[in-house]
Design a protein around this motif. Sequence first.
Motif, short mmCIF file in Angstrom:
data_model
loop_
_atom_site.label_atom_id
_atom_site.label_comp_id
_atom_site.label_asym_id
_atom_site.label_seq_id
_atom_site.Cartn_x
_atom_site.Cartn_y
_atom_site.Cartn_z
N ALA A 47 -4.47 -16.47 -52.73
CA ALA A 47 -3.99 -17.25 -53.86
C ALA A 47 -4.80 -18.54 -53.96
CB ALA A 47 -2.51 -17.58 -53.69
N GLN A 48 -4.95 -19.00 -55.20
CA GLN A 48 -5.69 -20.23 -55.41
C GLN A 48 -4.87 -21.40 -54.89
OE1 GLN A 48 -5.63 -19.57 -59.47
NE2 GLN A 48 -7.18 -17.99 -59.45
N SER A 49 -5.55 -22.35 -54.25
CA SER A 49 -4.82 -23.51 -53.72
C SER A 49 -5.75 -24.70 -53.64
CB SER A 49 -4.25 -23.21 -52.33
OG SER A 49 -5.29 -23.00 -51.41
N VAL A 50 -5.12 -25.87 -53.54
CA VAL A 50 -5.85 -27.12 -53.38
C VAL A 50 -5.29 -27.83 -52.16
CG1 VAL A 50 -6.37 -29.34 -54.43
CG2 VAL A 50 -6.22 -27.29 -55.86
N SER A 51 -6.17 -28.27 -51.29
CA SER A 51 -5.76 -28.96 -50.06
C SER A 51 -6.22 -30.40 -50.08
CB SER A 51 -6.38 -28.26 -48.84
OG SER A 51 -5.93 -26.93 -48.73
N GLN A 52 -5.27 -31.28 -49.87
CA GLN A 52 -5.59 -32.70 -49.70
C GLN A 52 -5.23 -33.04 -48.25
OE1 GLN A 52 -3.80 -33.80 -53.95
NE2 GLN A 52 -4.75 -35.55 -52.95
N HIS A 53 -6.25 -33.42 -47.51
CA HIS A 53 -6.10 -33.49 -46.06
C HIS A 53 -5.27 -34.66 -45.59
CE1 HIS A 53 -9.23 -30.61 -46.59
NE2 HIS A 53 -10.03 -31.52 -47.09
N ASN A 54 -5.31 -35.73 -46.34
CA ASN A 54 -4.61 -36.94 -45.93
C ASN A 54 -3.32 -37.09 -46.70
OD1 ASN A 54 -7.83 -37.76 -46.32
ND2 ASN A 54 -6.97 -38.09 -44.29
N HIS A 55 -2.22 -37.15 -45.98
CA HIS A 55 -0.94 -37.30 -46.66
C HIS A 55 -0.70 -38.76 -47.04
CE1 HIS A 55 2.98 -36.00 -47.88
NE2 HIS A 55 3.57 -36.89 -47.13
N HIS A 56 -1.06 -39.66 -46.13
CA HIS A 56 -0.85 -41.08 -46.37
C HIS A 56 -2.02 -41.84 -45.77
CE1 HIS A 56 2.03 -44.82 -45.94
NE2 HIS A 56 1.14 -44.95 -46.91
N VAL A 57 -2.65 -42.67 -46.59
CA VAL A 57 -3.78 -43.48 -46.15
C VAL A 57 -3.43 -44.95 -46.34
CG1 VAL A 57 -6.18 -44.09 -46.64
CG2 VAL A 57 -5.47 -41.68 -46.65
N ILE A 58 -3.67 -45.74 -45.32
CA ILE A 58 -3.40 -47.18 -45.39
C ILE A 58 -4.71 -47.92 -45.16
CG2 ILE A 58 -2.08 -49.12 -44.45
CD1 ILE A 58 -0.05 -47.04 -43.40
N LEU A 59 -5.07 -48.77 -46.10
CA LEU A 59 -6.31 -49.54 -46.02
C LEU A 59 -6.06 -51.00 -46.33
CD1 LEU A 59 -8.74 -47.17 -47.99
CD2 LEU A 59 -8.64 -47.47 -45.51
N VAL A 112 -7.24 -28.50 -59.80
CA VAL A 112 -8.27 -27.51 -60.14
C VAL A 112 -7.76 -26.61 -61.26
CG1 VAL A 112 -9.43 -25.45 -59.31
CG2 VAL A 112 -9.31 -27.45 -57.86
N THR A 113 -8.62 -26.30 -62.19
CA THR A 113 -8.32 -25.26 -63.16
C THR A 113 -9.38 -24.18 -63.00
OG1 THR A 113 -7.30 -26.76 -64.75
CG2 THR A 113 -8.14 -24.68 -65.60
N LEU A 137 -13.01 -46.34 -49.63
CA LEU A 137 -12.04 -45.25 -49.69
C LEU A 137 -12.74 -43.92 -49.89
CD1 LEU A 137 -9.08 -44.13 -50.21
CD2 LEU A 137 -9.56 -44.54 -52.64
N GLU A 138 -12.28 -42.91 -49.15
CA GLU A 138 -12.66 -41.54 -49.46
C GLU A 138 -11.46 -40.65 -49.20
OE1 GLU A 138 -16.34 -40.08 -47.98
OE2 GLU A 138 -16.08 -38.11 -48.91
N LEU A 139 -11.01 -39.96 -50.23
CA LEU A 139 -9.90 -39.02 -50.12
C LEU A 139 -10.45 -37.61 -50.25
CD1 LEU A 139 -7.17 -40.74 -52.35
CD2 LEU A 139 -7.61 -41.01 -49.90
N GLY A 140 -10.09 -36.76 -49.30
CA GLY A 140 -10.63 -35.42 -49.28
C GLY A 140 -9.86 -34.45 -50.15
N CYS A 141 -10.58 -33.50 -50.73
CA CYS A 141 -9.97 -32.45 -51.53
C CYS A 141 -10.82 -31.19 -51.39
CB CYS A 141 -9.91 -32.87 -52.99
SG CYS A 141 -9.36 -31.53 -54.11
N ASN A 142 -10.18 -30.10 -51.03
CA ASN A 142 -10.84 -28.80 -50.99
C ASN A 142 -10.01 -27.80 -51.76
OD1 ASN A 142 -11.80 -30.10 -48.21
ND2 ASN A 142 -13.29 -28.59 -48.89
N TYR A 143 -10.67 -26.86 -52.38
CA TYR A 143 -9.96 -25.85 -53.16
C TYR A 143 -10.42 -24.47 -52.71
CZ TYR A 143 -14.31 -25.55 -55.79
OH TYR A 143 -15.62 -25.39 -56.14
N SER A 144 -9.57 -23.50 -52.96
CA SER A 144 -9.91 -22.14 -52.59
C SER A 144 -9.97 -21.32 -53.87
CB SER A 144 -8.89 -21.55 -51.63
OG SER A 144 -7.63 -21.48 -52.24
N TYR A 145 -11.17 -21.13 -54.37
CA TYR A 145 -11.40 -20.26 -55.52
C TYR A 145 -12.89 -20.04 -55.62
CZ TYR A 145 -11.45 -18.33 -60.20
OH TYR A 145 -11.64 -17.51 -61.27
N GLY A 146 -13.30 -18.79 -55.72
CA GLY A 146 -14.72 -18.49 -55.66
C GLY A 146 -15.47 -18.61 -56.97
N GLY A 147 -14.76 -18.69 -58.07
CA GLY A 147 -15.42 -18.71 -59.37
C GLY A 147 -15.64 -20.12 -59.89
#
Lengths: 118, 114
Positions: free
Chosen positions: B1-13, B93-94, B19-29
């Motif tokens: 299934a398509q999904s989006v992962s954001q690795h950091n739940h809470h960031v304090i600066l 992601v769309t 700042l860098e907030l991570g984002c990865n998605y799972s979709y090959g197209g």
Amino acid sequence: GAGVSQSPRYKVAKRGQDVALRCDPISGHVSLFWYQQALGQGPEFLTYFQNEAQLDKSGLPSDRFFAERPEGSVSTLKIQRTQQEDSAVYLCASSYPVASGALTDAQYFGPGTRLTVL
Amino acid sequence: AQSVSQHNHHVILSEAASLELGCNYSYGGTVNLFWYVQYPGQHLQLLLKYFSGDPLVKGIKGFEAEFIKSKFSFNLRKPSVQWSDTAEYFCAVTPYSSASKIIFGSGTRLSIRP
């Protein structure tokens, strides 16, 4: 110009009651979307309209959920026989016309309706 | 299934930190990518979007994001944060083949110490 508006902003319902949530999209936006956002989560897709046609309702969690957009502008999300698990923020979004099935613009969100089912 | 992962739940600066907030998605197209922001008490607002072209996208308020196709990533960056950047940030992601819906990550809460 006005953004997406939603009403009511807050709704408290007793378990078993029916509720109706309204969305007014941005003028001229053909596409309209409904999302459900549980506490601490990202929004989850419920359903999508292009004009008055409901093209995707794959995200509706049960047959208690029903959405309509009879004249291609205002939309109503209805939840019948509400349950406690329906408590969430319901977001409406709209976007400019879709061409050939491809999204050509981002979706613009309203403030949401916070539904609490007791 | 398509999904989006954001690795950091809470960031304090602290203010002025990068700042860098991570984002990865799972979709090959082919995908369209977004970052949305939700300031306290406000509704979701579009921060930036990627549809095609230059993979380095600049958005509002000094934010930028880089699309790295080989890593299925779309990280959000800002060189110097301000207290007013305190908010919840959502990567989304769309899939091009399913343009009717946005798939959101679970969000990253950013807290900036003045």
